[in-house]
Each structure stands twice: as structure tokens, then as C-alpha cells.
Design a protein around this motif. Structure first.
Motif, PDB file in Angstrom:
ATOM      1  N   ARG A 249       0.825  -1.217   0.000  1.00 43.64           N
ATOM      2  CA  ARG A 249       0.000   0.000   0.000  1.00 43.64           C
ATOM      3  C   ARG A 249       0.855   1.260   0.000  1.00 43.64           C
ATOM      4  O   ARG A 249       0.636   2.177  -0.794  1.00 43.64           O
ATOM      5  CB  ARG A 249      -0.927  -0.013   1.217  1.00 43.64           C
ATOM      6  CG  ARG A 249      -1.841   1.172   1.294  1.00 43.64           C
ATOM      7  CD  ARG A 249      -2.748   1.076   2.517  1.00 43.64           C
ATOM      8  NE  ARG A 249      -3.430   2.309   2.731  1.00 43.64           N
ATOM      9  CZ  ARG A 249      -2.967   3.320   3.471  1.00 43.64           C
ATOM     10  NH1 ARG A 249      -1.803   3.222   4.065  1.00 43.64           N
ATOM     11  NH2 ARG A 249      -3.669   4.423   3.618  1.00 43.64           N
ATOM     12  N   GLN A 250       1.835   1.313   0.894  1.00 40.28           N
ATOM     13  CA  GLN A 250       2.674   2.511   0.992  1.00 40.28           C
ATOM     14  C   GLN A 250       3.510   2.722  -0.275  1.00 40.28           C
ATOM     15  O   GLN A 250       3.690   3.856  -0.722  1.00 40.28           O
ATOM     16  CB  GLN A 250       3.594   2.419   2.216  1.00 40.28           C
ATOM     17  CG  GLN A 250       2.879   2.554   3.531  1.00 40.28           C
ATOM     18  CD  GLN A 250       2.220   3.921   3.682  1.00 40.28           C
ATOM     19  OE1 GLN A 250       2.729   4.939   3.227  1.00 40.28           O
ATOM     20  NE2 GLN A 250       1.061   3.936   4.304  1.00 40.28           N
ATOM     21  N   THR A 251       4.008   1.645  -0.836  1.00 40.34           N
ATOM     22  CA  THR A 251       4.819   1.773  -2.050  1.00 40.34           C
ATOM     23  C   THR A 251       3.965   2.253  -3.226  1.00 40.34           C
ATOM     24  O   THR A 251       4.380   3.131  -3.982  1.00 40.34           O
ATOM     25  CB  THR A 251       5.523   0.449  -2.384  1.00 40.34           C
ATOM     26  OG1 THR A 251       6.280   0.031  -1.240  1.00 40.34           O
ATOM     27  CG2 THR A 251       6.452   0.594  -3.560  1.00 40.34           C
ATOM     28  N   LEU A 252       2.772   1.693  -3.371  1.00 34.74           N
ATOM     29  CA  LEU A 252       1.876   2.154  -4.443  1.00 34.74           C
ATOM     30  C   LEU A 252       1.484   3.613  -4.238  1.00 34.74           C
ATOM     31  O   LEU A 252       1.417   4.390  -5.205  1.00 34.74           O
ATOM     32  CB  LEU A 252       0.635   1.270  -4.508  1.00 34.74           C
ATOM     33  CG  LEU A 252       0.852  -0.148  -5.029  1.00 34.74           C
ATOM     34  CD1 LEU A 252      -0.430  -0.963  -4.910  1.00 34.74           C
ATOM     35  CD2 LEU A 252       1.350  -0.132  -6.473  1.00 34.74           C
ATOM     36  N   LYS A 253       1.262   3.978  -3.008  1.00 33.93           N
ATOM     37  CA  LYS A 253       0.917   5.368  -2.689  1.00 33.93           C
ATOM     38  C   LYS A 253       2.067   6.306  -3.064  1.00 33.93           C
ATOM     39  O   LYS A 253       1.855   7.363  -3.639  1.00 33.93           O
ATOM     40  CB  LYS A 253       0.593   5.469  -1.194  1.00 33.93           C
ATOM     41  CG  LYS A 253       0.072   6.784  -0.737  1.00 33.93           C
ATOM     42  CD  LYS A 253      -0.288   6.681   0.741  1.00 33.93           C
ATOM     43  CE  LYS A 253      -0.650   8.023   1.313  1.00 33.93           C
ATOM     44  NZ  LYS A 253      -0.969   7.928   2.743  1.00 33.93           N
ATOM     45  N   ARG A 254       3.278   5.888  -2.734  1.00 33.78           N
ATOM     46  CA  ARG A 254       4.460   6.700  -3.058  1.00 33.78           C
ATOM     47  C   ARG A 254       4.691   6.769  -4.566  1.00 33.78           C
ATOM     48  O   ARG A 254       5.110   7.805  -5.078  1.00 33.78           O
ATOM     49  CB  ARG A 254       5.702   6.142  -2.372  1.00 33.78           C
ATOM     50  CG  ARG A 254       5.758   6.318  -0.872  1.00 33.78           C
ATOM     51  CD  ARG A 254       5.887   7.766  -0.466  1.00 33.78           C
ATOM     52  NE  ARG A 254       6.966   8.434  -1.164  1.00 33.78           N
ATOM     53  CZ  ARG A 254       8.256   8.331  -0.866  1.00 33.78           C
ATOM     54  NH1 ARG A 254       8.636   7.593   0.141  1.00 33.78           N
ATOM     55  NH2 ARG A 254       9.157   8.969  -1.566  1.00 33.78           N
ATOM     56  N   LEU A 255       4.448   5.688  -5.261  1.00 34.42           N
ATOM     57  CA  LEU A 255       4.617   5.698  -6.721  1.00 34.42           C
ATOM     58  C   LEU A 255       3.613   6.625  -7.394  1.00 34.42           C
ATOM     59  O   LEU A 255       3.906   7.216  -8.433  1.00 34.42           O
ATOM     60  CB  LEU A 255       4.491   4.281  -7.279  1.00 34.42           C
ATOM     61  CG  LEU A 255       5.684   3.368  -7.043  1.00 34.42           C
ATOM     62  CD1 LEU A 255       5.320   1.921  -7.361  1.00 34.42           C
ATOM     63  CD2 LEU A 255       6.882   3.813  -7.869  1.00 34.42           C
ATOM     64  N   ALA A 256       2.434   6.747  -6.811  1.00 39.90           N
ATOM     65  CA  ALA A 256       1.383   7.589  -7.394  1.00 39.90           C
ATOM     66  C   ALA A 256       1.514   9.063  -6.997  1.00 39.90           C
ATOM     67  O   ALA A 256       0.844   9.922  -7.579  1.00 39.90           O
ATOM     68  CB  ALA A 256       0.013   7.066  -6.968  1.00 39.90           C
ATOM     69  N   ASP A 257       2.370   9.376  -6.047  1.00 38.83           N
ATOM     70  CA  ASP A 257       2.531  10.748  -5.557  1.00 38.83           C
ATOM     71  C   ASP A 257       3.311  11.577  -6.581  1.00 38.83           C
ATOM     72  O   ASP A 257       4.521  11.402  -6.751  1.00 38.83           O
ATOM     73  CB  ASP A 257       3.262  10.725  -4.210  1.00 38.83           C
ATOM     74  CG  ASP A 257       3.347  12.100  -3.568  1.00 38.83           C
ATOM     75  OD1 ASP A 257       2.858  13.083  -4.159  1.00 38.83           O
ATOM     76  OD2 ASP A 257       3.903  12.181  -2.449  1.00 38.83           O
TER      77      ASP A 257
ATOM     78  N   LYS B 112      12.971   8.933  -6.502  1.00 36.18           N
ATOM     79  CA  LYS B 112      14.186   9.032  -7.319  1.00 36.18           C
ATOM     80  C   LYS B 112      14.235   7.926  -8.358  1.00 36.18           C
ATOM     81  O   LYS B 112      14.646   8.136  -9.482  1.00 36.18           O
ATOM     82  CB  LYS B 112      15.429   8.919  -6.433  1.00 36.18           C
ATOM     83  CG  LYS B 112      15.744  10.115  -5.615  1.00 36.18           C
ATOM     84  CD  LYS B 112      17.016   9.862  -4.825  1.00 36.18           C
ATOM     85  CE  LYS B 112      17.260  10.944  -3.817  1.00 36.18           C
ATOM     86  NZ  LYS B 112      18.417  10.653  -2.969  1.00 36.18           N
ATOM     87  N   GLU B 113      13.836   6.742  -7.965  1.00 35.52           N
ATOM     88  CA  GLU B 113      13.937   5.557  -8.828  1.00 35.52           C
ATOM     89  C   GLU B 113      12.575   4.863  -8.962  1.00 35.52           C
ATOM     90  O   GLU B 113      12.380   3.766  -8.454  1.00 35.52           O
ATOM     91  CB  GLU B 113      14.952   4.569  -8.244  1.00 35.52           C
ATOM     92  CG  GLU B 113      16.353   5.097  -8.116  1.00 35.52           C
ATOM     93  CD  GLU B 113      17.044   5.241  -9.451  1.00 35.52           C
ATOM     94  OE1 GLU B 113      16.581   4.643 -10.439  1.00 35.52           O
ATOM     95  OE2 GLU B 113      18.051   5.960  -9.497  1.00 35.52           O
ATOM     96  N   PRO B 114      11.625   5.465  -9.644  1.00 38.10           N
ATOM     97  CA  PRO B 114      10.301   4.850  -9.725  1.00 38.10           C
ATOM     98  C   PRO B 114      10.277   3.508 -10.459  1.00 38.10           C
ATOM     99  O   PRO B 114       9.541   2.602 -10.082  1.00 38.10           O
ATOM    100  CB  PRO B 114       9.438   5.893 -10.437  1.00 38.10           C
ATOM    101  CG  PRO B 114      10.414   6.745 -11.181  1.00 38.10           C
ATOM    102  CD  PRO B 114      11.673   6.741 -10.368  1.00 38.10           C
TER     103      PRO B 114
ATOM    104  N   PHE C  79      15.018  -3.694  -0.065  1.00 37.16           N
ATOM    105  CA  PHE C  79      15.273  -2.675  -1.088  1.00 37.16           C
ATOM    106  C   PHE C  79      14.005  -1.865  -1.366  1.00 37.16           C
ATOM    107  O   PHE C  79      14.062  -0.649  -1.513  1.00 37.16           O
ATOM    108  CB  PHE C  79      15.746  -3.306  -2.402  1.00 37.16           C
ATOM    109  CG  PHE C  79      17.179  -3.749  -2.402  1.00 37.16           C
ATOM    110  CD1 PHE C  79      18.131  -3.161  -1.593  1.00 37.16           C
ATOM    111  CD2 PHE C  79      17.583  -4.770  -3.245  1.00 37.16           C
ATOM    112  CE1 PHE C  79      19.455  -3.581  -1.609  1.00 37.16           C
ATOM    113  CE2 PHE C  79      18.900  -5.195  -3.272  1.00 37.16           C
ATOM    114  CZ  PHE C  79      19.842  -4.603  -2.449  1.00 37.16           C
ATOM    115  N   THR C  80      12.881  -2.550  -1.444  1.00 36.83           N
ATOM    116  CA  THR C  80      11.616  -1.866  -1.709  1.00 36.83           C
ATOM    117  C   THR C  80      11.309  -0.881  -0.591  1.00 36.83           C
ATOM    118  O   THR C  80      10.920   0.265  -0.850  1.00 36.83           O
ATOM    119  CB  THR C  80      10.469  -2.883  -1.859  1.00 36.83           C
ATOM    120  OG1 THR C  80      10.829  -3.843  -2.855  1.00 36.83           O
ATOM    121  CG2 THR C  80       9.177  -2.207  -2.271  1.00 36.83           C
TER     122      THR C  80
END
Length: 142
Positions: free
Chosen positions: A75-83, A89-91, A129-130
Motif C-alpha cells: 500500500r505505501q509503495t503504491l501510494k508513493r509511486l502515485a505521488d 528518485k527511482e520509480p 530494497f523496496t
């Protein structure tokens, strides 16, 4: 085997599980090998589902923490990718790592994935890493 594993842990120790190092012996194995049981000090049958192994070993509490950890990571990673206001830096690398984690979790539903180092180590390394990429990966804007 999956039903028997769930039934055994939920009947005996639903909250904390059976513990680590306790073998899972389904009735089908016992009926087929009942004469040889004394020859093997700790026979074990793996359910070929790492999520059920977590339930068996650590109970509902352990499975809840395990599920919460991965659900939160995804959830947090998807949220950060959509921000778009604070891009990573490295999407692409973050997306690749997250995809590997999700693929591994799906694979863990049908294989012995988290129990041995040959598959578990890469999963936990990529999971780390994620986490690092999504927590520390803000691109600086000037």
C-alpha cells in the motif's frame, strides 16, 4: 493437507500456533507410513504454501502481523509511486522491486518459498530494497 493443517492449528493453538521446529504430520501421511514412523525422529510434510506455514508456526497473531507487514509495504509503495508532488528518485526500480515482492507472495501460495534460504533470502533482500526505495527515495526539486 491444507485443510488438515488449518484444522490442527486452529483446534490446538489458534492464537500462537504450533511453534517453530514442530513437524506437521497429516493423517494421510501417518496412515501410509505408520510402520515407519519410528525410523524417522521428526518426519515433516510441507503444505507447499508458505502463508499456511506461517499460520501453523505462529498462529493467527503471527499471520496477522505477516499479512499486515506485506499489505502495508504494498500500500505505501503504491501510494508513493502515485505521488506526483513528491516523486521517487527511482520509480522504475521501485516498481520492479515491488513487482518481485508481489510475485513472490503469489508464488508462496503454492510452493515452499519462505522456508529455505535459496528462495527466502532474495525475497527478504528485495523486500528491504523496496522499503528503502519507497522511504528514502524522494527526488529533490530545485
Amino acid at each position: 493437507v491444507w485443510g488438515e493443517l488449518c484444522g490442527q492449528v486452529l483446534r490446538q493453538h489458534p492464537w500462537i500456533g504450533m511453534g517453530f521446529g514442530v513437524p506437521f504430520l497429516p493423517r494421510i501421511w501417518m496412515s501410509e507410513h505408520h510402520t515407519e514412523i519410528d525410523q524417522y525422529p521428526k518426519p515433516n510434510v510441507d503444505p507447499h504454501n508458505s502463508h499456511l506455514s506461517v499460520l501453523f508456526r505462529s498462529g493467527i497473531i503471527g499471520l496477522a502481523f505477516y499479512a499486515l507487514f506485506f499489505a502495508s509495504l504494498i500500500r505505501q509503495t503504491l501510494k508513493r509511486l502515485a505521488d506526483t508532488q513528491h516523486p521517487l528518485k527511482e520509480p522504475k526500480l521501485t516498481s520492479l522491486c515491488l513487482s518481485y515482492v508481489v510475485l513472490s507472495l503469489v508464488h508462496a501460495s503454492f510452493a515452499v518459498v519462505l522456508e529455505g534460504p535459496y528462495m527466502a533470502v532474495p525475497i527478504w533482500v528485495v523486500t528491504g530494497f523496496t522499503l528503502a526505495l519507497q522511504r528514502n527515495g524522494y527526488a529533490h526539486r530545485d
